[in-house]
Design a protein around this motif. Structure first.
Motif, mmCIF file in Angstrom:
data_model
loop_
_atom_site.group_PDB
_atom_site.id
_atom_site.type_symbol
_atom_site.label_atom_id
_atom_site.label_comp_id
_atom_site.label_asym_id
_atom_site.label_seq_id
_atom_site.Cartn_x
_atom_site.Cartn_y
_atom_site.Cartn_z
ATOM 1 N N VAL A 104 119.814 5.222 -44.328
ATOM 2 C CA VAL A 104 119.786 3.775 -44.523
ATOM 3 C C VAL A 104 119.270 3.166 -43.231
ATOM 4 O O VAL A 104 119.870 3.356 -42.166
ATOM 5 C CB VAL A 104 121.181 3.218 -44.861
ATOM 6 C CG1 VAL A 104 121.137 1.689 -44.929
ATOM 7 C CG2 VAL A 104 121.681 3.781 -46.189
ATOM 8 N N VAL A 105 118.137 2.457 -43.327
ATOM 9 C CA VAL A 105 117.488 1.934 -42.123
ATOM 10 C C VAL A 105 116.998 0.507 -42.369
ATOM 11 O O VAL A 105 116.767 0.100 -43.511
ATOM 12 C CB VAL A 105 116.274 2.814 -41.720
ATOM 13 C CG1 VAL A 105 116.716 4.225 -41.384
ATOM 14 C CG2 VAL A 105 115.227 2.836 -42.827
ATOM 15 N N PRO A 106 116.828 -0.270 -41.284
ATOM 16 C CA PRO A 106 116.224 -1.597 -41.428
ATOM 17 C C PRO A 106 114.706 -1.480 -41.568
ATOM 18 O O PRO A 106 114.100 -0.538 -41.050
ATOM 19 C CB PRO A 106 116.609 -2.293 -40.124
ATOM 20 C CG PRO A 106 116.770 -1.180 -39.128
ATOM 21 C CD PRO A 106 117.278 -0.002 -39.907
ATOM 22 N N TYR A 107 114.112 -2.435 -42.267
ATOM 23 C CA TYR A 107 112.659 -2.446 -42.425
ATOM 24 C C TYR A 107 112.190 -3.896 -42.325
ATOM 25 O O TYR A 107 112.552 -4.740 -43.149
ATOM 26 C CB TYR A 107 112.241 -1.847 -43.765
ATOM 27 C CG TYR A 107 110.742 -1.805 -43.968
ATOM 28 C CD1 TYR A 107 109.967 -0.831 -43.364
ATOM 29 C CD2 TYR A 107 110.099 -2.752 -44.776
ATOM 30 C CE1 TYR A 107 108.590 -0.781 -43.536
ATOM 31 C CE2 TYR A 107 108.724 -2.722 -44.958
ATOM 32 C CZ TYR A 107 107.965 -1.738 -44.341
ATOM 33 O OH TYR A 107 106.597 -1.692 -44.514
ATOM 34 N N LYS A 108 111.405 -4.188 -41.301
ATOM 35 C CA LYS A 108 110.954 -5.561 -41.038
ATOM 36 C C LYS A 108 109.591 -5.794 -41.649
ATOM 37 O O LYS A 108 108.652 -5.022 -41.434
ATOM 38 C CB LYS A 108 110.876 -5.794 -39.522
ATOM 39 C CG LYS A 108 110.570 -7.231 -39.115
ATOM 40 C CD LYS A 108 111.766 -8.127 -39.304
ATOM 41 C CE LYS A 108 111.584 -9.481 -38.607
ATOM 42 N NZ LYS A 108 110.480 -10.286 -39.099
ATOM 43 N N ILE A 109 109.508 -6.839 -42.437
ATOM 44 C CA ILE A 109 108.243 -7.243 -43.043
ATOM 45 C C ILE A 109 107.678 -8.428 -42.256
ATOM 46 O O ILE A 109 108.418 -9.357 -41.906
ATOM 47 C CB ILE A 109 108.439 -7.640 -44.523
ATOM 48 C CG1 ILE A 109 108.834 -6.397 -45.336
ATOM 49 C CG2 ILE A 109 107.176 -8.267 -45.103
ATOM 50 C CD1 ILE A 109 109.154 -6.703 -46.775
ATOM 51 N N LYS A 110 106.412 -8.376 -41.963
ATOM 52 C CA LYS A 110 105.767 -9.427 -41.176
ATOM 53 C C LYS A 110 105.947 -10.783 -41.863
ATOM 54 O O LYS A 110 105.705 -10.935 -43.058
ATOM 55 C CB LYS A 110 104.277 -9.118 -41.018
ATOM 56 C CG LYS A 110 103.571 -10.048 -40.050
ATOM 57 C CD LYS A 110 102.125 -9.627 -39.841
ATOM 58 C CE LYS A 110 101.423 -10.552 -38.859
ATOM 59 N NZ LYS A 110 100.018 -10.163 -38.635
ATOM 60 N N GLY A 111 106.386 -11.763 -41.082
ATOM 61 C CA GLY A 111 106.582 -13.105 -41.610
ATOM 62 C C GLY A 111 107.966 -13.329 -42.198
ATOM 63 O O GLY A 111 108.306 -14.456 -42.557
#
Length: 390
Positions: A104-111
């Motif tokens: 389980v990991v964080p995932y950053k989407i641009k914007g």
């Protein structure tokens, strides 16, 4: 197999029906993969993305048409900090080549201000024992993760409030005990002196004796409050479970022997060791056994004790078949000073509750009603969470 017909050899060819079925099977598989909510990404052995379903494109903010054929590195590794945990999972799968890894990991989407939380499961595609690709399943568990974090924060805050409340009560109890004990002792002492000076037969002598007896009761109440407030923090050590309960049983019977009563305890135990403050927990168990005896009309009290691991906690149940507890009393039995006995101080179960709380545990009292017995349940956190998951 070839068929022989008048000297001619005929080779069977795939029928049109077989071709239709193959096409149908492919269509079914493709439609299922495209309709599921779980994201699917397939990366070739060379690191190229060869398949993306619709769900993974929505989850990772990708274009299914545009990003097919990209190397996963050039697509996701844009700098040293962006989605570092996510990228590390991919690297770990490549290096370890282990089926069924789940992270389980964080995932950053641009914007997007806040990162998503993804559950990633990995596997491999093989052909003749050779790895030809990697398969990744992605689930967006952001809402579940956020809900769990909110619940943890609420539970943590409630625990802090409860701790503050108990510490405040302890300070109040110590102050009250100190302030009340001295005048109570003086009242009792002076009453005894006056009683001794009065001649026999003086009607005031009986009244003074009542004052002395009530002062003695008040001294006992103050002592009980002081003992409650002075319960120390436990120093956990590994304790043999069976030995602990047998010793508590023997101690309770020594106390009950003075009034001609006893406890017959049956112990069902599947937990070899407990990690507890030995002395404090021994006191709590003795108190619960004595409480079971106090509310059983027979001279001999039958008590069943069950100790087991269940869902990440150690559960201790102490079950008697005594007088039980009326429904309107159940919600008060753990309150300080509550007692249905004429001479009871009402601090016994409160002490047990505090001892259990100091062990980060929970105490519950249940009874079907008068004459139907009582079950006391203690839940303690298991020191080894993995071993406790059953």
């Amino acid at each position: 197999m070839p068929d022989s017909d008048e000297g001619c050899i005929v080779i069977n060819k795939p029928s049109q029906q077989d071709a239709v079925m193959a096409s149908f099977n492919s269509l079914v598989v493709e439609n299922i993969i495209e309709s599921i909510d779980v994201g699917l990404m397939v990366i070739s052995h060379e690191g190229r993305i060869v398949y993306l379903n619709r769900a993974v494109c929505n989850i990772l903010d990708l274009s299914c048409d545009k990003h097919i054929g990209f190397g996963w590195g050039e697509l996701f590794i844009t700098d040293e900090t962006s989605n570092a945990e996510f990228n590390q999972v991919i690297l770990d799968v490549i290096n370890e080549q282990t089926i069924g890894l789940k992270h389980v990991v964080p995932y950053k989407i641009k914007g997007r201000e806040c990162p998503k939380r993804l559950s990633i499961t990995s596997s491999f595609l093989t052909d003749n024992a050779q790895t030809v690709g990697m398969v990744f399943l992605f689930e967006d568990i952001t809402e579940i993760y956020n809900a769990e974090q909110r619940e943890k924060r609420i539970l943590s805050r409630n625990a802090e409030l409860q701790k503050e409340r108990i510490e405040g009560l302890d300070s109040l109890a110590q102050a009250v005990a100190h302030q009340v004990l001295n005048p109570t002792t003086v009242i009792g002492g002076m009453a005894n002196i006056i009683s001794r000076k009065l001649p026999e037969g003086d009607p005031l002598k009986q009244d003074v004796q009542i004052i002395s007896e009530e002062a003695l009761k008040l001294e006992g109440l103050v002592a009980a409050v002081r003992n409650y407030s002075e319960i120390p923090k436990p120093v956990p050590v590994e304790v043999d479970t069976v030995q602990l309960f047998n010793e508590a049983h023997e101690n309770a019977n020594r106390i009950l022997k003075r009034i001609g009563e006893s406890i017959e305890m049956k112990l069902e135990c599947s937990v070899e060791k407990l990690f507890i403050g030995r002395t404090l927990f021994h006191i709590a168990i003795v108190e619960l056994l004595l409480n079971a005896s106090n509310f059983t009309p027979e001279k001999v009290t039958d008590v069943l004790v069950n100790v087991e691991r269940k869902s990440g906690v150690i559960v201790i149940r102490i079950i008697d078949h005594g007088m039980g507890i009326a429904e309107h009393h159940l919600k008060h039995v753990l309150d300080p000073f509550f007692s249905t006995k004429a001479k009871g101080v009402g601090m016994g179960l409160s002490r047990v509750k505090k001892i259990v709380f100091e062990h980060q545990g929970q105490l519950k009292i249940e009874s079907p009603g008068p004459g139907k017995g009582t079950t006391v349940t203690i839940e303690l956190p298991c020191p080894d969470a993995e071993c406790c998951v059953r």
